[in-house]
Design an enzyme around this catalytic site. Structure first.
Site, PDB file in Angstrom:
ATOM      1  N   ASP A   1       0.809  -1.224   0.000  1.00 52.55           N
ATOM      2  CA  ASP A   1       0.000   0.000   0.000  1.00 52.55           C
ATOM      3  C   ASP A   1       0.838   1.267   0.000  1.00 52.55           C
ATOM      4  OD1 ASP A   1      -2.536   1.144  -0.191  1.00 52.55           O
ATOM      5  OD2 ASP A   1      -2.659   1.512   1.958  1.00 52.55           O
TER       6      ASP A   1
ATOM      7  N   ASP B   1      -3.875  -4.139  -5.127  1.00 50.92           N
ATOM      8  CA  ASP B   1      -3.244  -2.830  -5.359  1.00 50.92           C
ATOM      9  C   ASP B   1      -1.747  -2.898  -5.666  1.00 50.92           C
ATOM     10  OD1 ASP B   1      -5.693  -1.637  -4.970  1.00 50.92           O
ATOM     11  OD2 ASP B   1      -5.248  -0.888  -2.968  1.00 50.92           O
TER      12      ASP B   1
ATOM     13  N   ASP C   1     -11.915   1.438   5.396  1.00 49.62           N
ATOM     14  CA  ASP C   1     -10.790   1.649   4.481  1.00 49.62           C
ATOM     15  C   ASP C   1      -9.605   2.302   5.174  1.00 49.62           C
ATOM     16  OD1 ASP C   1     -12.159   0.676   2.184  1.00 49.62           O
ATOM     17  OD2 ASP C   1     -13.200   2.591   1.994  1.00 49.62           O
TER      18      ASP C   1
END
Length: 320
Positions: free
Chosen positions: A111, A149, A299
């Site tokens: 991330d 991601d 989130d």
């Protein structure tokens, strides 16, 4: 005499026709039942919250609309001994006769240091981890979503970091192919508002999609099916036309019922549950709609990333 024989022949023909019809119906039922249903995680964050808060007025709705749906189990550094953790989860699904969905989420520099920062501490540690993850699945059937991601976020890394990450993807897909041969592996490639289809296809090829089932879209995002599905087909076409690879894709529909709120991706208000998880007919694109991100898990803005927030979950049921 001839009339009696004719009547007997007609009766026998009718009986044989009826038997054939029953046999065909039975075969059709067997063929349908041969496609496994997706596994409902009894220890999901929503299910655990409902069990612990039965008197809460939101519990019935969250239980019926979220906790009862098949969802993905995420695995990372919090999972303990990864081989044993994966084995236990996949074993539970196998005993239930269902197909489990697992998310591998432990790549180094995960991330890009944002809300879900973390991951394995080194390249060697990740190689050990993903090898044990694959070994935990073994020969059983499963769906694996690989490192959400991480591919679309390549641009946050320097040249050496990019090369190392792609090598880890290639290692991961190779280990899953070898040690978990019945797992359907889908490499995450972000969402329809991130990479151009040709760029997405190129990164997937560099990550080892040739030995995977395909790619995953919209994980933890809010893009509608009307955006995600045509985008997925465009990426699949790019893989086929340029690289001669026929690959399928899956879409996370857990929170896309109202689509996105502009560019806001971190716990935006007014989002809604999307289409229920299911496996589509063979040859369909997408191959599956899945709930990869569990509705109600933050989130990183409403609470720490991954924490279950019952108010988020409850509002998502009717889009408040």
């Amino acid at each position: 005499m001839k009339s009696r024989l004719k009547i007997l022949a007609l009766a026998l023909a009718c009986q044989m026709g009826a038997l054939a019809a029953v046999t065909a119906a039975t075969s059709a039922t067997a063929a349908t039942s041969a496609t496994p249903e997706l596994y409902v995680d009894p220890q999901s964050s929503a299910a655990t919250w409902v069990r612990d808060h039965r008197d809460d007025p939101r519990a019935a709705d969250i239980g019926a609309r979220i906790a009862s749906q098949p969802g993905a189990r995420w695995f990372g550094g919090w999972s303990g001994e990864i081989g044993a953790a994966v084995d236990k989860y996949v074993d539970g699904a196998a005993e239930a006769g269902r197909l489990p969905v697992l998310v591998a989420y432990n790549i180094p520099a995960r991330d890009c240091g944002q809300h879900s920062a973390g991951g394995a501490g080194s390249i060697a540690a990740y190689r050990d981890w993903i090898r044990a993850f694959a070994g935990g699945i073994g020969g059983r059937a499963a769906v694996v979503v690989l490192e959400p991601d991480a591919l679309p976020q390549l641009d946050c890394l320097d040249a050496g970091g990019k090369a190392s990450r792609l090598q880890l993807f290639q290692y991961a897909t190779g280990q899953l192919k070898t040690l978990a041969p019945n797992a359907q592996v889908f490499i995450d490639i972000g969402n329809s508002d991130w990479l151009a289809p040709q760029e997405a296809a190129a990164r997937l090829v560099d990550a080892g999609v040739a030995v995977a089932a395909g790619f995953a879209l919209n994980v933890s995002n809010y893009r509608t099916d009307g955006e995600s599905n045509p985008y997925g087909i465009a990426v699949a076409n790019a893989l086929r036309d340029k690289y001669q690879l026929d690959k399928s894709f899956v879409v996370d529909t857990s929170r896309n019922g109202n689509g996105p709120l502009g560019k806001e991706w971190c716990d935006p208000a007014g989002r809604r549950l999307g289409a229920a998880p299911r496996i589509h007919a063979a040859g369909s694109q997408p191959a599956m709609t899945l709930w990869i991100k569990s509705p109600g898990e933050a989130d990183g803005c409403a609470a720490a990333a991954g924490a279950f927030v019952p108010d988020l979950a409850h509002k998502m049921i009717d889009g408040r």
